[in-house]
Write a protein that holds these residues in place. Structure first.
Motif, mmCIF file in Angstrom:
data_model
loop_
_atom_site.group_PDB
_atom_site.id
_atom_site.type_symbol
_atom_site.label_atom_id
_atom_site.label_comp_id
_atom_site.label_asym_id
_atom_site.label_seq_id
_atom_site.Cartn_x
_atom_site.Cartn_y
_atom_site.Cartn_z
ATOM 1 N N GLU A 123 26.891 -17.558 34.547
ATOM 2 C CA GLU A 123 26.958 -18.257 35.844
ATOM 3 C C GLU A 123 25.727 -17.944 36.689
ATOM 4 O O GLU A 123 25.189 -18.813 37.371
ATOM 5 C CB GLU A 123 28.232 -17.871 36.603
ATOM 6 C CG GLU A 123 29.509 -18.418 36.015
ATOM 7 C CD GLU A 123 29.657 -19.925 36.137
ATOM 8 O OE1 GLU A 123 28.848 -20.575 36.834
ATOM 9 O OE2 GLU A 123 30.595 -20.462 35.523
ATOM 10 N N LEU A 124 25.262 -16.699 36.616
ATOM 11 C CA LEU A 124 24.061 -16.323 37.372
ATOM 12 C C LEU A 124 22.828 -17.038 36.840
ATOM 13 O O LEU A 124 21.910 -17.349 37.602
ATOM 14 C CB LEU A 124 23.861 -14.811 37.334
ATOM 15 C CG LEU A 124 24.731 -14.012 38.298
ATOM 16 C CD1 LEU A 124 24.663 -12.526 37.989
ATOM 17 C CD2 LEU A 124 24.311 -14.270 39.736
ATOM 18 N N SER A 125 22.772 -17.298 35.557
ATOM 19 C CA SER A 125 21.611 -18.010 35.013
ATOM 20 C C SER A 125 21.678 -19.494 35.359
ATOM 21 O O SER A 125 20.660 -20.147 35.544
ATOM 22 C CB SER A 125 21.488 -17.800 33.501
ATOM 23 O OG SER A 125 22.522 -18.448 32.814
ATOM 24 N N VAL A 126 22.902 -20.039 35.469
ATOM 25 C CA VAL A 126 23.061 -21.450 35.853
ATOM 26 C C VAL A 126 22.715 -21.643 37.328
ATOM 27 O O VAL A 126 22.021 -22.588 37.697
ATOM 28 C CB VAL A 126 24.510 -21.934 35.571
ATOM 29 C CG1 VAL A 126 24.759 -23.314 36.181
ATOM 30 C CG2 VAL A 126 24.783 -21.962 34.077
ATOM 31 N N HIS A 127 23.207 -20.741 38.172
ATOM 32 C CA HIS A 127 22.946 -20.811 39.620
ATOM 33 C C HIS A 127 21.941 -19.699 39.969
ATOM 34 O O HIS A 127 22.283 -18.740 40.659
ATOM 35 C CB HIS A 127 24.248 -20.603 40.404
ATOM 36 C CG HIS A 127 25.343 -21.533 40.016
ATOM 37 N ND1 HIS A 127 25.402 -22.836 40.454
ATOM 38 C CD2 HIS A 127 26.428 -21.369 39.209
ATOM 39 C CE1 HIS A 127 26.480 -23.420 39.956
ATOM 40 N NE2 HIS A 127 27.109 -22.550 39.194
ATOM 41 N N GLN A 128 20.728 -19.836 39.490
ATOM 42 C CA GLN A 128 19.756 -18.742 39.561
ATOM 43 C C GLN A 128 19.508 -18.240 40.976
ATOM 44 O O GLN A 128 19.405 -17.040 41.196
ATOM 45 C CB GLN A 128 18.440 -19.174 38.926
ATOM 46 C CG GLN A 128 18.550 -19.295 37.425
ATOM 47 C CD GLN A 128 17.218 -19.632 36.795
ATOM 48 O OE1 GLN A 128 16.191 -19.666 37.453
ATOM 49 N NE2 GLN A 128 17.249 -19.890 35.508
ATOM 50 N N ASN A 129 19.394 -19.134 41.917
ATOM 51 C CA ASN A 129 19.057 -18.709 43.274
ATOM 52 C C ASN A 129 20.277 -18.384 44.118
ATOM 53 O O ASN A 129 20.258 -17.448 44.903
ATOM 54 C CB ASN A 129 18.228 -19.798 43.980
ATOM 55 C CG ASN A 129 16.881 -19.979 43.330
ATOM 56 O OD1 ASN A 129 16.273 -19.004 42.889
ATOM 57 N ND2 ASN A 129 16.424 -21.218 43.237
ATOM 58 N N ASP A 130 21.331 -19.167 43.951
ATOM 59 C CA ASP A 130 22.497 -18.993 44.819
ATOM 60 C C ASP A 130 23.585 -18.181 44.125
ATOM 61 O O ASP A 130 24.464 -18.723 43.444
ATOM 62 C CB ASP A 130 23.034 -20.355 45.256
ATOM 63 C CG ASP A 130 24.067 -20.225 46.369
ATOM 64 O OD1 ASP A 130 24.431 -19.079 46.712
ATOM 65 O OD2 ASP A 130 24.515 -21.256 46.890
ATOM 66 N N GLY A 131 23.531 -16.872 44.314
ATOM 67 C CA GLY A 131 24.505 -15.981 43.703
ATOM 68 C C GLY A 131 25.913 -16.207 44.201
ATOM 69 O O GLY A 131 26.876 -15.984 43.463
ATOM 70 N N LEU A 132 26.075 -16.655 45.446
ATOM 71 C CA LEU A 132 27.413 -16.924 45.965
ATOM 72 C C LEU A 132 28.056 -18.071 45.190
ATOM 73 O O LEU A 132 29.230 -17.996 44.837
ATOM 74 C CB LEU A 132 27.368 -17.245 47.467
ATOM 75 C CG LEU A 132 28.733 -17.469 48.132
ATOM 76 C CD1 LEU A 132 29.628 -16.239 48.003
ATOM 77 C CD2 LEU A 132 28.554 -17.855 49.599
ATOM 78 N N GLN A 133 27.279 -19.098 44.905
ATOM 79 C CA GLN A 133 27.813 -20.216 44.127
ATOM 80 C C GLN A 133 28.172 -19.767 42.716
ATOM 81 O O GLN A 133 29.162 -20.219 42.143
ATOM 82 C CB GLN A 133 26.807 -21.380 44.076
ATOM 83 C CG GLN A 133 27.381 -22.645 43.470
ATOM 84 C CD GLN A 133 28.658 -23.107 44.153
ATOM 85 O OE1 GLN A 133 28.735 -23.183 45.374
ATOM 86 N NE2 GLN A 133 29.691 -23.396 43.365
ATOM 87 N N ALA A 134 27.383 -18.873 42.154
ATOM 88 C CA ALA A 134 27.693 -18.329 40.824
ATOM 89 C C ALA A 134 29.035 -17.604 40.851
ATOM 90 O O ALA A 134 29.873 -17.788 39.958
ATOM 91 C CB ALA A 134 26.588 -17.377 40.368
ATOM 92 N N LEU A 135 29.261 -16.786 41.879
ATOM 93 C CA LEU A 135 30.531 -16.065 42.002
ATOM 94 C C LEU A 135 31.702 -17.027 42.203
ATOM 95 O O LEU A 135 32.769 -16.850 41.611
ATOM 96 C CB LEU A 135 30.472 -15.068 43.165
ATOM 97 C CG LEU A 135 29.638 -13.810 42.939
ATOM 98 C CD1 LEU A 135 29.504 -13.016 44.232
ATOM 99 C CD2 LEU A 135 30.240 -12.939 41.837
ATOM 100 N N LYS A 136 31.493 -18.059 43.015
ATOM 101 C CA LYS A 136 32.571 -19.017 43.260
ATOM 102 C C LYS A 136 32.940 -19.757 41.977
ATOM 103 O O LYS A 136 34.126 -19.928 41.667
ATOM 104 C CB LYS A 136 32.143 -20.000 44.361
ATOM 105 C CG LYS A 136 32.113 -19.348 45.737
ATOM 106 C CD LYS A 136 31.505 -20.252 46.779
ATOM 107 C CE LYS A 136 32.510 -21.233 47.280
ATOM 108 N NZ LYS A 136 32.026 -21.943 48.491
#
Length: 197
Positions: A74-87
């Motif tokens: 998820e962190l690699s998909v949403h590289q910049n927005d870590g909050l979106q990765a967590l969501k």
């Protein structure tokens, strides 16, 4: 080829171990049950593990790895927005828990309650698993802070700890309430509110 076959067999035993320890706990899972679930003779068990305690340690490591991999993805998909990765990560977990009728919860939380203070080897394995998992969430929140989506008046570490602690508590409540509402509350209160910039 031989090394790959050995790893495959060991992973199969560990998969059975995750299932068994999740359903019955450490103390209620005897060696014969482990052998039966994995369909292996006693000699094969001791080829891979020195003891039941060592087996539990490796089950802990085996259990956490897919969660680490999934969150890292998820962190690699949403590289910049870590909050979106967590969501995205937690929304997926909530959907999966609901589809299993609230069974199991989290093996780490279950084992912490059962043997976290009685087995030093397992305590260390649990601490290591929690640390790796929380550190990855901390990285996500730090990325969110750098991106501007996560508040900066709290440290990424304190928020990652809060998320892990809240999630574990919500999983316990989920089991007794037979509802995803405690998980949804953590998602809504932290990821959709408290953490936001």
């Amino acid at each position: 080829m031989e090394t790959r076959n050995i790893k495959f067999k060991k992973d199969k035993i560990l998969d059975c171990g995750v299932q068994l320890l999740m359903e019955k706990g450490y103390h209620s899972s005897g060696l014969n049950e482990i052998l039966g679930a994995a369909k292996i003779p006693k000699g094969s068990f001791y080829y891979y593990f020195d003891s039941k305690e060592q087996f539990a340690v490796e089950v802990i490591w085996h259990y956490i790895e897919p969660f680490i991999t999934r969150l890292a993805t998820e962190l690699s998909v949403h590289q910049n927005d870590g909050l979106q990765a967590l969501k995205s990560y937690y929304a997926g977990l909530i959907n999966e828990v609901e589809s299993t009728n609230f069974k199991g919860g989290c093996l780490l939380g279950n084992l912490i309650g059962e043997i976290g203070d009685t087995s030093e080897a397992c305590r260390k394995a649990l601490l290591d698993a929690i640390s790796r998992y929380t550190n990855l969430q901390q990285e996500a929140l730090l990325r969110g802070q750098n991106h501007g989506s996560v508040r900066t008046d709290r440290s990424a570490k304190s928020m990652a700890d809060l998320l892990s602690n809240s999630w574990q508590g919500a999983l316990l409540r989920m089991k007794v309430e037979q509802s995803i509402e405690p998980l949804n509350a953590v998602f809504k209160d932290l990821l959709d509110d408290y953490f936001k910039a």
